[in-house]
Design a protein around this motif. Structure first.
Motif, PDB file in Angstrom:
ATOM      1  N   GLN A 160      -6.397 -10.143   9.498  1.00  0.00           N
ATOM      2  CA  GLN A 160      -5.573 -10.554   8.361  1.00  0.00           C
ATOM      3  C   GLN A 160      -4.116 -10.723   8.782  1.00  0.00           C
ATOM      4  OE1 GLN A 160      -6.658 -10.874   4.974  1.00  0.00           O
ATOM      5  NE2 GLN A 160      -8.686 -10.794   5.877  1.00  0.00           N
ATOM      6  N   ASP A 161      -3.431 -11.631   8.097  1.00  0.00           N
ATOM      7  CA  ASP A 161      -2.037 -11.886   8.446  1.00  0.00           C
ATOM      8  C   ASP A 161      -1.136 -10.684   8.191  1.00  0.00           C
ATOM      9  OD1 ASP A 161      -2.368 -14.358   9.472  1.00  0.00           O
ATOM     10  OD2 ASP A 161      -1.776 -15.464   7.676  1.00  0.00           O
ATOM     11  N   TYR A 162      -1.538  -9.797   7.256  1.00  0.00           N
ATOM     12  CA  TYR A 162      -0.617  -8.680   7.008  1.00  0.00           C
ATOM     13  C   TYR A 162      -0.525  -7.737   8.196  1.00  0.00           C
ATOM     14  CZ  TYR A 162      -4.834  -6.320   5.059  1.00  0.00           C
ATOM     15  OH  TYR A 162      -6.078  -5.797   4.857  1.00  0.00           O
ATOM     16  N   ALA A 165       1.877  -9.571  10.415  1.00  0.00           N
ATOM     17  CA  ALA A 165       3.219  -9.397   9.868  1.00  0.00           C
ATOM     18  C   ALA A 165       3.750  -8.007  10.203  1.00  0.00           C
ATOM     19  CB  ALA A 165       3.195  -9.603   8.351  1.00  0.00           C
ATOM     20  N   ARG A 167       2.908  -6.191  12.788  1.00  0.00           N
ATOM     21  CA  ARG A 167       3.262  -6.170  14.210  1.00  0.00           C
ATOM     22  C   ARG A 167       4.586  -6.885  14.433  1.00  0.00           C
ATOM     23  NH1 ARG A 167      -0.986  -9.062  17.458  1.00  0.00           N
ATOM     24  NH2 ARG A 167       0.557  -8.754  19.084  1.00  0.00           N
ATOM     25  N   HIS A 180      -2.434   0.222   7.040  1.00  0.00           N
ATOM     26  CA  HIS A 180      -3.112  -1.036   6.720  1.00  0.00           C
ATOM     27  C   HIS A 180      -4.631  -0.936   6.845  1.00  0.00           C
ATOM     28  CE1 HIS A 180       0.673  -3.200   6.403  1.00  0.00           C
ATOM     29  NE2 HIS A 180       1.057  -2.573   7.492  1.00  0.00           N
ATOM     30  N   ASN A 184      -7.786  -0.168   3.574  1.00  0.00           N
ATOM     31  CA  ASN A 184      -8.589  -1.357   3.321  1.00  0.00           C
ATOM     32  C   ASN A 184     -10.046  -1.220   3.751  1.00  0.00           C
ATOM     33  OD1 ASN A 184      -6.920  -3.606   2.089  1.00  0.00           O
ATOM     34  ND2 ASN A 184      -5.572  -2.922   3.727  1.00  0.00           N
TER      35      ASN A 184
ATOM     36  N   ARG B  52       3.379 -17.958  17.569  1.00  0.00           N
ATOM     37  CA  ARG B  52       2.944 -16.623  17.989  1.00  0.00           C
ATOM     38  C   ARG B  52       3.572 -16.242  19.320  1.00  0.00           C
ATOM     39  NH1 ARG B  52      -2.947 -15.054  15.908  1.00  0.00           N
ATOM     40  NH2 ARG B  52      -2.716 -16.003  13.866  1.00  0.00           N
ATOM     41  N   LEU B  57       3.892 -12.256  19.597  1.00  0.00           N
ATOM     42  CA  LEU B  57       2.645 -11.710  19.072  1.00  0.00           C
ATOM     43  C   LEU B  57       1.467 -12.078  19.972  1.00  0.00           C
ATOM     44  CD1 LEU B  57       3.164 -12.501  15.293  1.00  0.00           C
ATOM     45  CD2 LEU B  57       3.341 -10.284  16.412  1.00  0.00           C
ATOM     46  N   GLN B  88      11.995 -12.819  12.379  1.00  0.00           N
ATOM     47  CA  GLN B  88      10.999 -12.465  11.373  1.00  0.00           C
ATOM     48  C   GLN B  88      10.188 -13.698  10.998  1.00  0.00           C
ATOM     49  OE1 GLN B  88      10.052  -9.425   9.833  1.00  0.00           O
ATOM     50  NE2 GLN B  88      11.094  -8.695  11.672  1.00  0.00           N
ATOM     51  N   ILE B  89       8.977 -13.455  10.516  1.00  0.00           N
ATOM     52  CA  ILE B  89       8.057 -14.559  10.238  1.00  0.00           C
ATOM     53  C   ILE B  89       7.652 -14.572   8.773  1.00  0.00           C
ATOM     54  CG2 ILE B  89       5.905 -15.663  10.927  1.00  0.00           C
ATOM     55  CD1 ILE B  89       5.898 -14.088  13.424  1.00  0.00           C
ATOM     56  N   PHE B  91       4.487 -16.074   6.753  1.00  0.00           N
ATOM     57  CA  PHE B  91       3.193 -16.665   7.060  1.00  0.00           C
ATOM     58  C   PHE B  91       2.760 -17.651   5.990  1.00  0.00           C
ATOM     59  CE2 PHE B  91       3.279 -12.894   9.635  1.00  0.00           C
ATOM     60  CZ  PHE B  91       2.711 -13.327  10.812  1.00  0.00           C
ATOM     61  N   GLN B  92       1.664 -18.330   6.327  1.00  0.00           N
ATOM     62  CA  GLN B  92       1.187 -19.413   5.479  1.00  0.00           C
ATOM     63  C   GLN B  92       0.731 -18.933   4.099  1.00  0.00           C
ATOM     64  OE1 GLN B  92      -1.854 -21.645   7.392  1.00  0.00           O
ATOM     65  NE2 GLN B  92      -2.074 -23.086   5.723  1.00  0.00           N
ATOM     66  N   ASP B  93      -0.200 -17.969   4.103  1.00  0.00           N
ATOM     67  CA  ASP B  93      -0.846 -17.623   2.843  1.00  0.00           C
ATOM     68  C   ASP B  93      -0.491 -16.191   2.437  1.00  0.00           C
ATOM     69  OD1 ASP B  93      -2.441 -17.213   0.692  1.00  0.00           O
ATOM     70  OD2 ASP B  93      -4.312 -17.824   1.659  1.00  0.00           O
ATOM     71  N   SER B  96      -3.030 -13.371   2.158  1.00  0.00           N
ATOM     72  CA  SER B  96      -3.497 -12.673   3.350  1.00  0.00           C
ATOM     73  C   SER B  96      -2.364 -11.942   4.071  1.00  0.00           C
ATOM     74  CB  SER B  96      -4.181 -13.691   4.270  1.00  0.00           C
ATOM     75  OG  SER B  96      -3.981 -13.382   5.612  1.00  0.00           O
ATOM     76  N   SER B  97      -1.117 -12.348   3.845  1.00  0.00           N
ATOM     77  CA  SER B  97      -0.025 -11.734   4.603  1.00  0.00           C
ATOM     78  C   SER B  97       0.565 -10.514   3.911  1.00  0.00           C
ATOM     79  CB  SER B  97       1.069 -12.752   4.904  1.00  0.00           C
ATOM     80  OG  SER B  97       1.800 -13.061   3.743  1.00  0.00           O
ATOM     81  N   LEU B  98       0.100 -10.219   2.671  1.00  0.00           N
ATOM     82  CA  LEU B  98       0.568  -9.010   1.992  1.00  0.00           C
ATOM     83  C   LEU B  98      -0.620  -8.069   1.821  1.00  0.00           C
ATOM     84  CD1 LEU B  98       2.656 -10.723  -0.848  1.00  0.00           C
ATOM     85  CD2 LEU B  98       3.469  -9.945   1.371  1.00  0.00           C
ATOM     86  N   ASN B  99      -0.491  -6.858   2.312  1.00  0.00           N
ATOM     87  CA  ASN B  99      -1.566  -5.872   2.192  1.00  0.00           C
ATOM     88  C   ASN B  99      -1.831  -5.563   0.714  1.00  0.00           C
ATOM     89  OD1 ASN B  99      -3.168  -3.595   2.159  1.00  0.00           O
ATOM     90  ND2 ASN B  99      -2.090  -2.572   3.818  1.00  0.00           N
ATOM     91  N   PRO B 100      -3.053  -5.873   0.213  1.00  0.00           N
ATOM     92  CA  PRO B 100      -3.320  -5.713  -1.219  1.00  0.00           C
ATOM     93  C   PRO B 100      -3.228  -4.261  -1.688  1.00  0.00           C
ATOM     94  CG  PRO B 100      -5.347  -6.167  -0.006  1.00  0.00           C
ATOM     95  CD  PRO B 100      -4.210  -6.386   0.947  1.00  0.00           C
ATOM     96  N   ARG B 164      10.481  -9.565   2.639  1.00  0.00           N
ATOM     97  CA  ARG B 164      10.161  -8.682   3.766  1.00  0.00           C
ATOM     98  C   ARG B 164      10.788  -9.201   5.054  1.00  0.00           C
ATOM     99  NH1 ARG B 164       4.026  -8.051   5.164  1.00  0.00           N
ATOM    100  NH2 ARG B 164       4.173 -10.322   5.115  1.00  0.00           N
TER     101      ARG B 164
END
Lengths: 272, 262
Positions: A160-162, A165, A167, A180, A184, B52, B57, B88-89, B91-93, B96-100, B164
């Motif tokens: 997942q991208d999070y 992010a 890292r 994380h 999950n 990346r 990364l 800092q980055i 991301f696209q979506d 997916s880039s935020l931990n639910p 963020r």
């Protein structure tokens, strides 16, 4: 709808086991240990003993109730051991990837291949038969299942991208695991815990049937089944009660696990 | 001008032997301080691989990447604090880039809790104050920190991701298709916000997109990627006016045009 039904039945059966175990701590209809030669093999549903008495004249219902304690105890400790060892192993394997991951998984494969019953017999031979050795043996045998589930779920989370992010802003691997990964993968691990609880109960019943778990006079369902064997032709109903109890408990935890899994399945979940 | 990023003959190959897939092929690229570089290309052209590598990364198979003149490719993570703070980055979506399972406040302040960033000059120390600051900058309600990502709309979630990214006061912002997962109706809002923030805070921007209209609006220089190579680069205005490469021409021709309403 099916998920809800499994969940409901599972919760009821599991609740029944837990409540029985709790109630038996403070109250049972009769003394579950005291032998009474005047009351030997009373039939069920007639007279003061609701489920009758066994070959020692002990009230069957009281024994069934007290046995629920052992069963819950074994389940909690065995699943606890499996969780504490298996989940960190799986998360580690999923996070590091590469040969470290391969090493962990091949070791758990070998571990998986080792028969649980044999492990329990080994333990009983080495440390003596007791509830403790049975719990540890069952727990250790369940470790690979948790390691695999945790690894698969961790791999999914790591993609997942999070995580990327995290890292990218300098979060260390240990913090990624705690912040994380663990939250999950918790639902999936929870489902596995419920299923493993059922397996642990069944395993304990098998071990105590063989005399490799709790020792007399402590009542367990497996022990009661073994005792009932003597009277299988004269009083077959004696084997029925502990059998039903084991079946209900195992079914309960399996249905609960199934229901939870279906409930958590993203394909069945409505879009939020 | 000085370069923030320099990539020297960088290649990134995936897989091995006969199944090798080329992600990037001998790329040379410099990103100058204060510029807004657009990286365009189709999916699979190596855009994501490139960012990346720039963000440390992933490691290049060959070649070297430098940030502020310092080598970052092949360096262990614990020596990359300067990169993590500076870059800092987004991301696209944001789904997916935020931990639910994290609260928005914890998500936004995560960079400030990193042992690599904490204590570096310029990194805010007071997390609550910085949270309030960046929430205001991206136009989110002040009480957002206590809520979870799923309580927000797509556009708002991308604002969270932007907050963020801004939290540790970076100098470089890398945006990986930041609006392509959003509803068309909120895209321009997020793009304008990004534009304003980059201008206000003097950020260097690397903006990756397949949407050439957005790149024209946002970037002063553009690099065109095709199958892992940079086939054309230059000032946005010039490249758009007179594309030299047939690939760039075809990309530009693919931009849908609406009939003039007048």
């Amino acid at each position: 709808m099916k998920a809800r039904l499994s969940l409901a039945i599972g919760l009821i059966l599991v609740g029944l086991v837990l409540v029985t175990a709790l109630v038996s701590l403070v109250w049972t209809p009769y003394d579950p240990i005291r032998v009474d030669s005047a009351q030997v093999l009373q039939p069920p549903l007639h007279g003061p003993h609701l489920l009758g008495t066994d070959g020692f004249g002990i009230d069957v219902l009281s024994r069934i109730m007290v046995s629920a304690q052992i069963c819950v105890q074994v389940g909690i400790i065995a699943v606890g051991i499996a969780l504490v060892i298996g989940v960190p192993l799986g998360v580690f394997a999923g996070q590091v990837g590469g040969w470290g991951s391969e090493l962990v998984m091949r070791v758990t494969d070998i571990w998986y291949a080792f028969p649980a019953l044999l492990l329990a017999i080994l333990f009983a031979a080495a440390f003596g038969s007791s509830t403790g050795t049975a719990m540890v043996a069952i727990g250790l045998a369940s470790v690979p299942a948790f390691a695999r589930i945790a690894r698969a779920a961790t791999l999914q989370v790591m993609s997942q991208d999070y995580v990327l992010a995290a890292r990218a802003c300098g979060t260390r691997p240990a913090a990624i695991a705690v912040r994380h990964v663990l939250p999950n993968i918790a639902p999936l691990v929870g489902v596995q815990a419920s299923v493993s609880f059922g397996i642990a109960i069944l395993a304990e019943a098998a071990l105590s049937y063989l005399g490799l778990s709790a020792q007399p006079p402590t009542p367990t369902w497996g022990r009661m089944l073994a005792d009932a064997q003597t009277y299988l032709f004269s009083n077959p109903v004696l084997a029925l009660w502990p059998g039903l109890a084991v079946a209900a408990a195992v079914l309960g935890f399996n249905l609960l696990g199934d229901g939870l899994r279906d409930l958590l399945d993203p394909r069945l979940k409505e879009v939020r | 001008m000085t370069s923030v990023f320099t990539a020297t003959s960088v290649s990134r190959l995936y897989g091995a032997g006969r199944n090798t897939v080329v992600g990037l092929d001998e790329i040379n690229l410099a990103v100058e301080t204060g510029e807004r570089l657009g990286v365009v290309g189709e999916s699979g052209s190596g855009k994501s691989t490139l960012i990346r590598l720039l963000a440390g990364l992933d490691r290049p198979t060959r070649g070297e990447v430098r940030f502020d003149g310092e080598l970052i490719s092949g360096r262990p993570e614990h020596q990359l604090g300067f990169l993590r703070q500076g870059v800092q980055i987004v991301f696209q979506d944001p789904r997916s880039s935020l931990n639910p399972r994290m609260r928005v406040g914890d998500i936004i302040t995560e960079p400030l809790r990193s042992p690599l960033l904490r204590g570096r000059p310029g990194v805010p120390v007071d997390k609550a104050a910085r949270l309030a600051e960046v929430l205001e900058q991206v136009g989110l309600p002040t009480d957002s920190g206590r809520r979870h990502p799923h309580e927000f709309s797509g556009g708002q979630r991308q604002r969270i991701a932007l907050a963020r990214a801004l939290a540790p006061r970076p100098r470089v912002l890398i945006a990986d298709e930041p609006v392509s997962a959003l509803d068309v109706s909120v895209r321009s809002q997020v793009i304008n916000l990004l534009n304003d923030l980059v201008a206000e805070q003097d950020l260097t921007l690397v903006f990756v997109s397949h949407d050439l209209t957005v790149v024209r609006h946002l970037c002063d220089r553009v690099a065109v990627l095709q199958s892992g190579r940079i086939v054309e680069r230059g000032l946005t205005a010039e490249v758009y006016a007179e594309p030299q490469e047939p690939y760039t021409q075809s990309l530009l021709e693919a931009v849908p045009r609406l009939p003039d309403p007048s």
